[in-house]
Motif scaffolding. Structure first.
Motif, PDB file in Angstrom:
ATOM      1  N   ALA A 108       0.833  -1.199   0.000  1.00  0.00           N
ATOM      2  CA  ALA A 108       0.000   0.000   0.000  1.00  0.00           C
ATOM      3  C   ALA A 108       0.872   1.256   0.000  1.00  0.00           C
ATOM      4  O   ALA A 108       0.568   2.228  -0.709  1.00  0.00           O
ATOM      5  N   PHE A 109       1.939   1.237   0.769  1.00  0.00           N
ATOM      6  CA  PHE A 109       2.837   2.389   0.821  1.00  0.00           C
ATOM      7  C   PHE A 109       3.574   2.554  -0.511  1.00  0.00           C
ATOM      8  O   PHE A 109       3.700   3.673  -1.042  1.00  0.00           O
ATOM      9  N   ALA A 110       4.069   1.472  -1.059  1.00  0.00           N
ATOM     10  CA  ALA A 110       4.838   1.539  -2.303  1.00  0.00           C
ATOM     11  C   ALA A 110       4.011   2.118  -3.448  1.00  0.00           C
ATOM     12  O   ALA A 110       4.529   2.877  -4.280  1.00  0.00           O
ATOM     13  N   LYS A 111       2.726   1.788  -3.509  1.00  0.00           N
ATOM     14  CA  LYS A 111       1.869   2.294  -4.578  1.00  0.00           C
ATOM     15  C   LYS A 111       1.719   3.809  -4.526  1.00  0.00           C
ATOM     16  O   LYS A 111       1.433   4.444  -5.546  1.00  0.00           O
ATOM     17  N   THR A 112       1.895   4.392  -3.363  1.00  0.00           N
ATOM     18  CA  THR A 112       1.719   5.830  -3.193  1.00  0.00           C
ATOM     19  C   THR A 112       2.973   6.603  -3.599  1.00  0.00           C
ATOM     20  O   THR A 112       2.917   7.814  -3.844  1.00  0.00           O
ATOM     21  N   LEU A 113       4.124   5.931  -3.674  1.00  0.00           N
ATOM     22  CA  LEU A 113       5.373   6.586  -4.041  1.00  0.00           C
ATOM     23  C   LEU A 113       5.410   6.930  -5.525  1.00  0.00           C
ATOM     24  O   LEU A 113       4.723   6.309  -6.351  1.00  0.00           O
ATOM     25  N   ASP A 114       6.247   7.908  -5.851  1.00  0.00           N
ATOM     26  CA  ASP A 114       6.524   8.200  -7.253  1.00  0.00           C
ATOM     27  C   ASP A 114       7.226   6.983  -7.865  1.00  0.00           C
ATOM     28  O   ASP A 114       8.012   6.306  -7.183  1.00  0.00           O
ATOM     29  N   PRO A 115       6.944   6.623  -9.113  1.00  0.00           N
ATOM     30  CA  PRO A 115       7.529   5.416  -9.721  1.00  0.00           C
ATOM     31  C   PRO A 115       9.037   5.297  -9.550  1.00  0.00           C
ATOM     32  O   PRO A 115       9.557   4.202  -9.270  1.00  0.00           O
ATOM     33  N   GLU A 116       9.766   6.396  -9.682  1.00  0.00           N
ATOM     34  CA  GLU A 116      11.221   6.324  -9.556  1.00  0.00           C
ATOM     35  C   GLU A 116      11.630   5.990  -8.127  1.00  0.00           C
ATOM     36  O   GLU A 116      12.507   5.152  -7.903  1.00  0.00           O
ATOM     37  N   GLN A 117      10.990   6.621  -7.173  1.00  0.00           N
ATOM     38  CA  GLN A 117      11.325   6.342  -5.772  1.00  0.00           C
ATOM     39  C   GLN A 117      10.789   4.982  -5.339  1.00  0.00           C
ATOM     40  O   GLN A 117      11.375   4.339  -4.456  1.00  0.00           O
ATOM     41  N   ARG A 118       9.708   4.543  -5.964  1.00  0.00           N
ATOM     42  CA  ARG A 118       9.169   3.209  -5.662  1.00  0.00           C
ATOM     43  C   ARG A 118      10.178   2.131  -6.013  1.00  0.00           C
ATOM     44  O   ARG A 118      10.362   1.165  -5.268  1.00  0.00           O
ATOM     45  N   SER A 119      10.850   2.279  -7.155  1.00  0.00           N
ATOM     46  CA  SER A 119      11.869   1.309  -7.561  1.00  0.00           C
ATOM     47  C   SER A 119      13.003   1.246  -6.543  1.00  0.00           C
ATOM     48  O   SER A 119      13.481   0.164  -6.181  1.00  0.00           O
ATOM     49  N   PHE A 120      13.429   2.399  -6.048  1.00  0.00           N
ATOM     50  CA  PHE A 120      14.480   2.452  -5.033  1.00  0.00           C
ATOM     51  C   PHE A 120      14.013   1.773  -3.751  1.00  0.00           C
ATOM     52  O   PHE A 120      14.785   1.062  -3.084  1.00  0.00           O
ATOM     53  N   PHE A 121      12.754   1.982  -3.397  1.00  0.00           N
ATOM     54  CA  PHE A 121      12.202   1.408  -2.159  1.00  0.00           C
ATOM     55  C   PHE A 121      12.239  -0.113  -2.212  1.00  0.00           C
ATOM     56  O   PHE A 121      12.721  -0.762  -1.266  1.00  0.00           O
ATOM     57  N   TRP A 122      11.745  -0.720  -3.292  1.00  0.00           N
ATOM     58  CA  TRP A 122      11.735  -2.176  -3.395  1.00  0.00           C
ATOM     59  C   TRP A 122      13.164  -2.744  -3.404  1.00  0.00           C
ATOM     60  O   TRP A 122      13.427  -3.795  -2.807  1.00  0.00           O
ATOM     61  N   LYS A 123      14.052  -2.043  -4.038  1.00  0.00           N
ATOM     62  CA  LYS A 123      15.435  -2.527  -4.148  1.00  0.00           C
ATOM     63  C   LYS A 123      16.110  -2.588  -2.787  1.00  0.00           C
ATOM     64  O   LYS A 123      16.949  -3.470  -2.533  1.00  0.00           O
ATOM     65  N   ASN A 124      15.748  -1.669  -1.904  1.00  0.00           N
ATOM     66  CA  ASN A 124      16.419  -1.580  -0.610  1.00  0.00           C
ATOM     67  C   ASN A 124      15.558  -2.048   0.562  1.00  0.00           C
ATOM     68  O   ASN A 124      15.886  -1.764   1.719  1.00  0.00           O
ATOM     69  N   LEU A 125      14.512  -2.778   0.277  1.00  0.00           N
ATOM     70  CA  LEU A 125      13.631  -3.283   1.333  1.00  0.00           C
ATOM     71  C   LEU A 125      14.075  -4.664   1.792  1.00  0.00           C
ATOM     72  O   LEU A 125      14.269  -5.572   0.964  1.00  0.00           O
ATOM     73  N   ASP A 126      14.242  -4.820   3.106  1.00  0.00           N
ATOM     74  CA  ASP A 126      14.595  -6.112   3.711  1.00  0.00           C
ATOM     75  C   ASP A 126      15.810  -6.738   3.019  1.00  0.00           C
ATOM     76  O   ASP A 126      15.790  -7.895   2.575  1.00  0.00           O
ATOM     77  N   ARG A 127      16.867  -6.007   2.953  1.00  0.00           N
ATOM     78  CA  ARG A 127      18.072  -6.464   2.267  1.00  0.00           C
ATOM     79  C   ARG A 127      18.701  -7.644   3.011  1.00  0.00           C
ATOM     80  O   ARG A 127      18.842  -7.622   4.240  1.00  0.00           O
ATOM     81  N   ARG A 128      19.037  -8.671   2.262  1.00  0.00           N
ATOM     82  CA  ARG A 128      19.740  -9.796   2.882  1.00  0.00           C
ATOM     83  C   ARG A 128      21.164  -9.399   3.257  1.00  0.00           C
ATOM     84  O   ARG A 128      21.700  -9.821   4.282  1.00  0.00           O
ATOM     85  N   LYS A 129      21.747  -8.591   2.387  1.00  0.00           N
ATOM     86  CA  LYS A 129      23.090  -8.094   2.663  1.00  0.00           C
ATOM     87  C   LYS A 129      22.977  -6.609   2.968  1.00  0.00           C
ATOM     88  O   LYS A 129      22.702  -5.802   2.074  1.00  0.00           O
ATOM     89  N   PRO A 130      23.151  -6.208   4.207  1.00  0.00           N
ATOM     90  CA  PRO A 130      22.985  -4.794   4.569  1.00  0.00           C
ATOM     91  C   PRO A 130      23.937  -3.879   3.799  1.00  0.00           C
ATOM     92  O   PRO A 130      25.044  -4.276   3.434  1.00  0.00           O
ATOM     93  N   ARG A 131      23.460  -2.692   3.549  1.00  0.00           N
ATOM     94  CA  ARG A 131      24.311  -1.691   2.929  1.00  0.00           C
ATOM     95  C   ARG A 131      25.374  -1.230   3.919  1.00  0.00           C
ATOM     96  O   ARG A 131      25.235  -1.389   5.138  1.00  0.00           O
ATOM     97  N   LYS A 132      26.406  -0.647   3.394  1.00  0.00           N
ATOM     98  CA  LYS A 132      27.499  -0.178   4.253  1.00  0.00           C
ATOM     99  C   LYS A 132      27.016   0.884   5.230  1.00  0.00           C
ATOM    100  O   LYS A 132      27.502   0.971   6.359  1.00  0.00           O
ATOM    101  N   ASP A 133      26.058   1.693   4.778  1.00  0.00           N
ATOM    102  CA  ASP A 133      25.556   2.751   5.669  1.00  0.00           C
ATOM    103  C   ASP A 133      24.453   2.256   6.591  1.00  0.00           C
ATOM    104  O   ASP A 133      23.901   3.016   7.386  1.00  0.00           O
ATOM    105  N   GLY A 134      24.104   0.960   6.488  1.00  0.00           N
ATOM    106  CA  GLY A 134      23.100   0.377   7.364  1.00  0.00           C
ATOM    107  C   GLY A 134      21.665   0.697   6.978  1.00  0.00           C
ATOM    108  O   GLY A 134      20.725   0.327   7.708  1.00  0.00           O
ATOM    109  N   PHE A 135      21.481   1.369   5.837  1.00  0.00           N
ATOM    110  CA  PHE A 135      20.120   1.769   5.450  1.00  0.00           C
ATOM    111  C   PHE A 135      19.303   0.571   4.988  1.00  0.00           C
ATOM    112  O   PHE A 135      19.793  -0.296   4.255  1.00  0.00           O
ATOM    113  N   ASP A 136      18.055   0.530   5.428  1.00  0.00           N
ATOM    114  CA  ASP A 136      17.077  -0.442   4.942  1.00  0.00           C
ATOM    115  C   ASP A 136      15.759   0.292   4.768  1.00  0.00           C
ATOM    116  O   ASP A 136      15.292   0.962   5.703  1.00  0.00           O
ATOM    117  N   ALA A 137      15.141   0.176   3.602  1.00  0.00           N
ATOM    118  CA  ALA A 137      13.916   0.915   3.302  1.00  0.00           C
ATOM    119  C   ALA A 137      12.752   0.505   4.207  1.00  0.00           C
ATOM    120  O   ALA A 137      11.728   1.208   4.238  1.00  0.00           O
TER     121      ALA A 137
END
Length: 328
Positions: free
Chosen positions: A158-187
């Motif tokens: 429901a939240f993802a559908k409300t995002l702008d398409p470009e930011q939605r793609s970023f959100f899915w890519k960084n959601l529940d990452r198996r390998k955490p990012r170096k900066d620790g960010f998780d969408a």
């Protein structure tokens, strides 16, 4: 009449003198007028009815009159239970809700707490365009903090559908990452999700308090409008299957939603979007909220500074450090 008289005389002539005297005497006696009959039975029946009525009155109103003088007076027996007056049981006071005694008790419920300001022309956008941006801002808040599926750790569609398409793609890519990012960010941190198997909602009621303020920002020399959001969202949760462990979790959300005009439409863009949670563990950084219950083991992350009031909207935005709270 002459004929009848003649026949009568002929009949009489057939009797001798003595017989005629007896018949004449009998006839003279029968000529006396009869007495009227006495109608005694109505009076008799009336007397019986009167006696029965009187007897009934004595039995009902004076049972002692039917009791021999030498015997004890007749006393009334116990009053039947069904004739006793019924005293209604005192009404039970409703049990206090999970928000009782806290500031959240007076907060608005659910989406009604995400009230938007009146739209106006701002930052090069028309009043109508700003109104569209505010509508999308409210939808982002509602889907991020009130959607049950998302709250219980499910996929935040429901939240993802409300995002702008470009930011939605970023959100899915960084959601529940198996390998955490170096900066620790998780969408996952863009929405409010309790870690799986750590919490159940004690009540479907979620309290909301805060405000949205219209401001402007500059990007690449261009001025545009944005919505500054500042809200407290309060949940009542407990360990799965253990309602007695209920605690209040206060999420303090701050962020901005910038409004861009893109190909004739207004596109929302999240900026500095996130929330702090009290009481929640600081030693687990996976984007989920891990509630702290009374029997939870100590958090391994050291706290800094003085205890803060989690209900203070004016509390300065933290730097990601773990701090103590005065209670929820």
């Amino acid at each position: 009449m002459d004929d009848l008289d003649g026949r009568f005389k002929e009949l009489i002539s057939q009797f001798d003198a003595d017989e005629r005297r007896r018949m004449t005497a009998a006839a003279s006696k029968g000529a006396r007028p009869p007495r009227p009959p006495r109608r005694r039975w109505p009076l008799a029946v009336g007397l019986v009815v009167a006696v029965l009525t009187a007897a009934t009155s004595v039995v009902v109103f004076r049972p002692d009159l039917l009791t021999p003088d030498s015997g004890p007076a007749v006393t009334a027996g116990p009053v039947p239970e069904e004739t006793l007056p019924v005293t209604p049981a005192p009404a039970e006071e409703p049990a206090p809700g999970p928000f009782a005694g806290s500031p959240a008790e007076k907060y608005a419920e659910g989406a009604s707490g995400f009230a938007m300001p009146k739209a106006r022309a701002l930052g090069g956008l028309s009043k109508k365009e700003v109104a569209k941006g505010l509508k999308r801002t409210r939808e982002l808040l509602v889907t991020a903090f009130l959607d049950t599926k998302t709250l219980m750790g499910g996929r935040p569609e429901a939240f993802a559908k409300t995002l702008d398409p470009e930011q939605r793609s970023f959100f899915w890519k960084n959601l529940d990452r198996r390998k955490p990012r170096k900066d620790g960010f998780d969408a996952r941190g863009w929405v409010n999700s309790f870690a799986p198997k750590t919490a159940e909602l004690t009540t479907k009621v979620i309290k909301v308090h805060g405000r949205t303020k219209l401001t402007t920002f500059k990007d690449h020399g261009r001025t545009s409008a944005q919505a500054d959001v500042n809200y407290l969202v309060v949940y009542a949760v407990h360990r799965p299957g253990q309602p007695a462990s209920t605690v209040r979790i206060v999420a303090h959300h701050r962020g901005q939603v910038r409004f861009y005009r893109d190909s004739g439409r207004v596109a929302p863009w999240l900026h500095d979007w996130g929330a702090s949670h009290t009481p929640a563990r600081c030693d687990v950084k996976d984007g989920y909220v891990h509630p702290v219950y009374e029997d939870s083991p100590p958090d391994e992350t050291p706290t800094k500074g003085l205890p803060e009031d989690p209900y203070d909207l004016e509390d300065p935005e933290g730097d990601g450090e773990c701090t103590e709270a005065s209670g929820t």
